[in-house]
Scaffold this motif. Structure first.
Motif, PDB file in Angstrom:
ATOM      1  N   UNK A   1       0.837  -1.200   0.000  1.00 23.05           N
ATOM      2  CA  UNK A   1       0.000   0.000   0.000  1.00 23.05           C
ATOM      3  C   UNK A   1       0.877   1.257   0.000  1.00 23.05           C
ATOM      4  N   UNK A   2       1.913   1.258   0.819  1.00 21.84           N
ATOM      5  CA  UNK A   2       2.820   2.406   0.891  1.00 21.84           C
ATOM      6  C   UNK A   2       3.522   2.625  -0.448  1.00 21.84           C
ATOM      7  N   UNK A   3       4.044   1.556  -1.051  1.00 23.21           N
ATOM      8  CA  UNK A   3       4.749   1.673  -2.325  1.00 23.21           C
ATOM      9  C   UNK A   3       3.812   2.146  -3.433  1.00 23.21           C
ATOM     10  N   UNK A   4       2.581   1.641  -3.456  1.00 24.36           N
ATOM     11  CA  UNK A   4       1.621   2.068  -4.479  1.00 24.36           C
ATOM     12  C   UNK A   4       1.312   3.552  -4.340  1.00 24.36           C
ATOM     13  N   UNK A   5       1.066   4.000  -3.114  1.00 29.30           N
ATOM     14  CA  UNK A   5       0.773   5.407  -2.883  1.00 29.30           C
ATOM     15  C   UNK A   5       1.988   6.271  -3.238  1.00 29.30           C
ATOM     16  N   UNK A   6       3.182   5.790  -2.908  1.00 29.56           N
ATOM     17  CA  UNK A   6       4.412   6.511  -3.226  1.00 29.56           C
ATOM     18  C   UNK A   6       4.558   6.666  -4.740  1.00 29.56           C
ATOM     19  N   UNK A   7       4.272   5.619  -5.476  1.00 29.62           N
ATOM     20  CA  UNK A   7       4.382   5.660  -6.932  1.00 29.62           C
ATOM     21  C   UNK A   7       3.316   6.549  -7.565  1.00 29.62           C
ATOM     22  N   UNK A   8       2.175   6.642  -6.915  1.00 28.99           N
ATOM     23  CA  UNK A   8       1.102   7.494  -7.424  1.00 28.99           C
ATOM     24  C   UNK A   8       1.304   8.952  -7.015  1.00 28.99           C
ATOM     25  N   UNK A   9       2.269   9.214  -6.161  1.00 29.16           N
ATOM     26  CA  UNK A   9       2.612  10.581  -5.809  1.00 29.16           C
ATOM     27  C   UNK A   9       1.951  11.120  -4.560  1.00 29.16           C
ATOM     28  N   UNK A  10       1.255  10.302  -3.824  1.00 32.09           N
ATOM     29  CA  UNK A  10       0.665  10.764  -2.566  1.00 32.09           C
ATOM     30  C   UNK A  10       0.564   9.593  -1.598  1.00 32.09           C
TER      31      UNK A  10
END
Length: 58
Positions: free
Chosen positions: A36-45
């Protein structure tokens, strides 16, 4: 023998399985949080998930 136990006070068979096989639930929770953290990081927020405390209203 009771069927419920307090948190952290697991029946002996559960403790044996944890030693033998590892804690799959905790491992899955860590993997989900990381994903979840990596996905949000990649999406920019990134917003940490909200976990209300008992008695707290939305």
């Amino acid at each position: 023998m009771t069927s419920t136990t307090a948190e952290g006070n697991h029946p002996p068979i559960y403790e044996h399985l944890l030693r033998e096989l590892g804690d799959a639930v905790a491992e899955a929770q860590r993997a989900a949080a990381h994903t979840q953290h990596k996905a949000a990081e990649l999406l920019g927020h990134y917003e940490p998930p909200h976990h209300p405390t008992p008695g707290q209203t939305h």
